[in-house]
Design a protein around this motif. Sequence first.
Motif, PDB file in Angstrom:
ATOM      1  N   ALA A 184      -0.613  -4.686  16.631  1.00  0.00           N
ATOM      2  CA  ALA A 184      -0.646  -3.326  16.082  1.00  0.00           C
ATOM      3  C   ALA A 184       0.666  -2.930  15.399  1.00  0.00           C
ATOM      4  CB  ALA A 184      -0.963  -2.333  17.199  1.00  0.00           C
ATOM      5  N   ALA A 185       1.761  -3.590  15.764  1.00  0.00           N
ATOM      6  CA  ALA A 185       3.069  -3.221  15.223  1.00  0.00           C
ATOM      7  C   ALA A 185       3.253  -3.631  13.764  1.00  0.00           C
ATOM      8  CB  ALA A 185       4.180  -3.838  16.065  1.00  0.00           C
ATOM      9  N   THR A 186       2.373  -4.523  13.288  1.00  0.00           N
ATOM     10  CA  THR A 186       2.510  -5.002  11.910  1.00  0.00           C
ATOM     11  C   THR A 186       1.284  -4.623  11.082  1.00  0.00           C
ATOM     12  OG1 THR A 186       1.573  -7.147  12.532  1.00  0.00           O
ATOM     13  CG2 THR A 186       3.973  -6.965  12.564  1.00  0.00           C
ATOM     14  N   VAL A 187       1.482  -4.631   9.764  1.00  0.00           N
ATOM     15  CA  VAL A 187       0.403  -4.342   8.829  1.00  0.00           C
ATOM     16  C   VAL A 187       0.059  -5.647   8.113  1.00  0.00           C
ATOM     17  CG1 VAL A 187      -0.193  -3.117   6.695  1.00  0.00           C
ATOM     18  CG2 VAL A 187       1.147  -1.961   8.464  1.00  0.00           C
ATOM     19  N   ALA A 188      -1.212  -6.026   8.157  1.00  0.00           N
ATOM     20  CA  ALA A 188      -1.667  -7.226   7.451  1.00  0.00           C
ATOM     21  C   ALA A 188      -1.894  -6.846   5.993  1.00  0.00           C
ATOM     22  CB  ALA A 188      -2.946  -7.756   8.091  1.00  0.00           C
ATOM     23  N   GLY A 189      -0.885  -7.094   5.172  1.00  0.00           N
ATOM     24  CA  GLY A 189      -0.909  -6.663   3.784  1.00  0.00           C
ATOM     25  C   GLY A 189      -1.974  -7.292   2.921  1.00  0.00           C
ATOM     26  N   SER A 190      -2.540  -8.407   3.375  1.00  0.00           N
ATOM     27  CA  SER A 190      -3.549  -9.086   2.560  1.00  0.00           C
ATOM     28  C   SER A 190      -4.975  -8.747   2.997  1.00  0.00           C
ATOM     29  CB  SER A 190      -3.324 -10.595   2.628  1.00  0.00           C
ATOM     30  OG  SER A 190      -3.408 -11.017   3.975  1.00  0.00           O
ATOM     31  N   GLN A 191      -5.128  -7.909   4.011  1.00  0.00           N
ATOM     32  CA  GLN A 191      -6.462  -7.538   4.493  1.00  0.00           C
ATOM     33  C   GLN A 191      -6.854  -6.157   3.981  1.00  0.00           C
ATOM     34  OE1 GLN A 191      -6.570  -7.739   8.755  1.00  0.00           O
ATOM     35  NE2 GLN A 191      -6.556  -9.982   8.796  1.00  0.00           N
ATOM     36  N   PRO A 192      -7.846  -6.099   3.083  1.00  0.00           N
ATOM     37  CA  PRO A 192      -8.275  -4.806   2.532  1.00  0.00           C
ATOM     38  C   PRO A 192      -8.637  -3.784   3.612  1.00  0.00           C
ATOM     39  CG  PRO A 192      -9.267  -6.598   1.304  1.00  0.00           C
ATOM     40  CD  PRO A 192      -8.571  -7.215   2.485  1.00  0.00           C
ATOM     41  N   SER A 193      -9.258  -4.223   4.714  1.00  0.00           N
ATOM     42  CA  SER A 193      -9.662  -3.283   5.768  1.00  0.00           C
ATOM     43  C   SER A 193      -8.439  -2.656   6.434  1.00  0.00           C
ATOM     44  CB  SER A 193     -10.537  -3.983   6.809  1.00  0.00           C
ATOM     45  OG  SER A 193      -9.809  -5.018   7.439  1.00  0.00           O
ATOM     46  N   GLU A 194      -7.387  -3.442   6.577  1.00  0.00           N
ATOM     47  CA  GLU A 194      -6.146  -2.947   7.184  1.00  0.00           C
ATOM     48  C   GLU A 194      -5.492  -1.909   6.269  1.00  0.00           C
ATOM     49  OE1 GLU A 194      -2.621  -3.223   9.855  1.00  0.00           O
ATOM     50  OE2 GLU A 194      -4.768  -3.438  10.060  1.00  0.00           O
ATOM     51  N   LEU A 195      -5.514  -2.169   4.969  1.00  0.00           N
ATOM     52  CA  LEU A 195      -4.915  -1.241   4.009  1.00  0.00           C
ATOM     53  C   LEU A 195      -5.714   0.062   3.951  1.00  0.00           C
ATOM     54  CD1 LEU A 195      -3.881  -3.732   1.181  1.00  0.00           C
ATOM     55  CD2 LEU A 195      -2.566  -2.960   3.161  1.00  0.00           C
ATOM     56  N   GLU A 196      -7.037  -0.030   4.109  1.00  0.00           N
ATOM     57  CA  GLU A 196      -7.889   1.169   4.162  1.00  0.00           C
ATOM     58  C   GLU A 196      -7.531   2.004   5.391  1.00  0.00           C
ATOM     59  OE1 GLU A 196     -10.305   2.733   2.320  1.00  0.00           O
ATOM     60  OE2 GLU A 196      -9.841   1.322   0.719  1.00  0.00           O
ATOM     61  N   THR A 197      -7.264   1.328   6.504  1.00  0.00           N
ATOM     62  CA  THR A 197      -6.889   2.015   7.742  1.00  0.00           C
ATOM     63  C   THR A 197      -5.577   2.770   7.548  1.00  0.00           C
ATOM     64  OG1 THR A 197      -8.016   0.343   9.068  1.00  0.00           O
ATOM     65  CG2 THR A 197      -6.387   1.678  10.207  1.00  0.00           C
ATOM     66  N   VAL A 198      -4.603   2.130   6.897  1.00  0.00           N
ATOM     67  CA  VAL A 198      -3.320   2.790   6.621  1.00  0.00           C
ATOM     68  C   VAL A 198      -3.581   4.026   5.758  1.00  0.00           C
ATOM     69  CG1 VAL A 198      -1.111   2.567   5.384  1.00  0.00           C
ATOM     70  CG2 VAL A 198      -1.906   0.706   6.853  1.00  0.00           C
ATOM     71  N   LYS A 199      -4.420   3.856   4.746  1.00  0.00           N
ATOM     72  CA  LYS A 199      -4.723   4.968   3.842  1.00  0.00           C
ATOM     73  C   LYS A 199      -5.384   6.119   4.600  1.00  0.00           C
ATOM     74  CE  LYS A 199      -8.280   5.284   1.001  1.00  0.00           C
ATOM     75  NZ  LYS A 199      -9.241   5.077  -0.058  1.00  0.00           N
ATOM     76  N   ASP A 200      -6.450   5.814   5.357  1.00  0.00           N
ATOM     77  CA  ASP A 200      -7.208   6.859   6.047  1.00  0.00           C
ATOM     78  C   ASP A 200      -6.440   7.510   7.191  1.00  0.00           C
ATOM     79  OD1 ASP A 200      -9.301   6.329   4.326  1.00  0.00           O
ATOM     80  OD2 ASP A 200     -10.369   5.044   5.741  1.00  0.00           O
ATOM     81  N   ASN A 201      -5.878   6.683   8.057  1.00  0.00           N
ATOM     82  CA  ASN A 201      -5.239   7.220   9.266  1.00  0.00           C
ATOM     83  C   ASN A 201      -3.831   7.746   9.049  1.00  0.00           C
ATOM     84  OD1 ASN A 201      -7.568   6.554  10.554  1.00  0.00           O
ATOM     85  ND2 ASN A 201      -6.744   4.797  11.639  1.00  0.00           N
ATOM     86  N   PHE A 202      -3.113   7.166   8.099  1.00  0.00           N
ATOM     87  CA  PHE A 202      -1.740   7.641   7.894  1.00  0.00           C
ATOM     88  C   PHE A 202      -1.620   8.579   6.696  1.00  0.00           C
ATOM     89  CE2 PHE A 202       2.659   7.275   6.339  1.00  0.00           C
ATOM     90  CZ  PHE A 202       3.292   7.830   7.434  1.00  0.00           C
TER      91      PHE A 202
END
Length: 113
Positions: A44-62
């Motif tokens: 959880a401490a890192t962001v998987a920059g190559s995973q679209p779903s992870e980037l969507e989570t950053v966008k939505d939640n943060f």
Amino acid sequence: MGKRDELIEQYADDLKNKCGMTPDMDLLTKVTIGCGPAIYNADAATVAGSQPSELETVKDNFLIKKLGLSDGPELMTAINSVIETYGKSERNKYRAVVYYMLTKHFGKESVYG
């Protein structure tokens, strides 16, 4: 020095040496605290920059929920820009560092005021 302080030092080092910016330590500390217990979990401490779903989570939640921004293409553009600045080949993109850079990018430091 506690575990959180050690992590904040590590994040500051990443901002200086990998992202080429001088961190605002007060803001970095507040962003780190805002990440909650996630900073102590390796996944959880890192962001998987190559995973679209992870980037969507950053966008939505943060960006949308935490910073109060309106959804639009500029959000994903900013996330990709931050990932690019951090270095796509950089394996550990720390969530607190990514959030810090996004907060600065959108001029939303007041959220942590």
